[in-house]
Design a protein around this motif. Structure first.
Motif, PDB file in Angstrom:
ATOM      1  N   LEU A  26       0.969  -1.176  -0.043  1.00  0.00           N
ATOM      2  CA  LEU A  26       0.174  -0.114   0.028  1.00  0.00           C
ATOM      3  C   LEU A  26       1.054   1.257   0.147  1.00  0.00           C
ATOM      4  CD1 LEU A  26      -2.516  -0.930   2.900  1.00  0.00           C
ATOM      5  CD2 LEU A  26      -2.879  -1.308   0.250  1.00  0.00           C
ATOM      6  N   GLN A  27       0.880   2.243  -0.965  1.00  0.00           N
ATOM      7  CA  GLN A  27       1.501   3.191  -1.230  1.00  0.00           C
ATOM      8  C   GLN A  27       1.536   4.193   0.165  1.00  0.00           C
ATOM      9  OE1 GLN A  27       1.474   5.357  -4.649  1.00  0.00           O
ATOM     10  NE2 GLN A  27       2.696   7.094  -4.080  1.00  0.00           N
ATOM     11  N   GLY A  28       2.796   4.484   0.521  1.00  0.00           N
ATOM     12  CA  GLY A  28       2.854   4.987   1.717  1.00  0.00           C
ATOM     13  C   GLY A  28       2.555   4.591   3.213  1.00  0.00           C
ATOM     14  N   THR A  29       2.088   3.567   3.082  1.00  0.00           N
ATOM     15  CA  THR A  29       1.726   2.459   4.082  1.00  0.00           C
ATOM     16  C   THR A  29       2.543   1.393   4.386  1.00  0.00           C
ATOM     17  OG1 THR A  29      -0.487   3.510   4.112  1.00  0.00           O
ATOM     18  CG2 THR A  29       0.140   1.427   5.556  1.00  0.00           C
ATOM     19  N   THR A  30       2.632   0.495   3.285  1.00  0.00           N
ATOM     20  CA  THR A  30       3.643  -0.663   3.499  1.00  0.00           C
ATOM     21  C   THR A  30       4.509  -0.750   2.407  1.00  0.00           C
ATOM     22  OG1 THR A  30       1.939  -2.187   2.298  1.00  0.00           O
ATOM     23  CG2 THR A  30       1.854  -1.605   4.731  1.00  0.00           C
TER      24      THR A  30
END
Length: 265
Positions: A210-214
């Motif tokens: 997930l972009q920006g998260t993982t």
């Protein structure tokens, strides 16, 4: 007088070429003139920021857990403690996807521990915390093995002298053991940071992308390899540059460990 036979130069240069040619080919393909613009993109910035944040958190956890773990493995004479050394090394040889599945079955929403946490409204899988856990799982053994080997080589006579003089175990640890093992701690920490930075399979399986998260740097490079090869190459250059710096630091500190052990010997 040579310390090795002359024919050793042939496989030496073949090995060097085998390792250097792929890296050289990548550097030739990198669009150097567009590199600043590529690295300034949102996807690159998100991946760089997340990787730096999670690797720093992972390194802190590895230090907190790894130093005492290595100390007990190196100093304890209990048979069951020594048997646990095998367990410490398992993440180093596990396929990354298997490591990710193991973490998912332990900390996922339906996992052994994750199911109880989920009942309290705490979900770990596919979050930034999951990235840190995955990185810690694969990186921790690198510090432990490096430090345990250094502690075994250095011996325990200085700790025994300090203990005989009345120092408490904690004081011996902070005033004697840590200074002696400082180069090994720094070297192992550098290796753990580098391993966390390059972690891919366990992170993808346990934390997702997930972009920006993982989505860390390796995951971003994997996704971009076909859709935007220039950006993938630019991010690869960043990873290679960091890896070279980390390996150089680790090599320097490892040689310092050897000199420190010889000096104390």
């Amino acid at each position: 007088m040579n310390q090795f036979p002359r024919w050793a130069w042939v496989p030496f240069w073949l090995g060097i070429a085998f390792l250097a040619i792929p890296l050289a080919a990548m550097f030739v393909r990198v669009p150097w003139s567009a590199l600043p613009e590529l690295l300034a993109s949102d996807r690159a910035q998100d991946a760089l920021r997340l990787s730096l944040l999670t690797c720093l958190m992972t390194t802190a956890i590895v230090l907190l857990l790894g130093v005492p773990l290595a100390l007990v493995l190196a100093r304890s004479r209990r048979p069951w403690v020594r048997a646990l050394r095998t367990l410490v090394t398992v993440p180093m040889v596990l396929p990354p996807v298997v490591a990710g599945l193991a973490l998912l079955t332990a900390f996922g929403r339906r996992g052994l521990i994750g199911a109880h946490l989920s009942a309290w409204g705490i979900d770990i899988g596919f979050t930034t915390i999951a990235v840190v856990i995955a990185q810690t799982f694969v990186a921790l053994p690198y510090l432990v093995i490096a430090l345990e080997g250094a502690l075994r080589s250095a011996g325990s006579r200085y700790e025994r002298v300090a203990a005989n003089l009345g120092a408490s175990p904690s004081r011996v640890f902070w005033r004697v053991t840590v200074p002696i093992a400082a180069p090994a701690i720094a070297s192992g920490t550098a290796l753990a940071f580098a391993r966390a930075l390059g972690e891919f399979g366990a992170t993808l399986t346990f934390a997702g992308s997930l972009q920006g998260t993982t989505r860390t740097l390796p995951l971003e490079i994997y996704l971009l390899r076909e859709s935007d090869s220039d950006l993938a190459l630019a991010l690869s250059v960043v990873l290679i540059a960091v890896a070279v710096v980390i390996v150089a630091i680790s090599t320097k500190l490892s040689s310092g460990t050897g000199e420190r052990v010889v000096a104390h010997g």
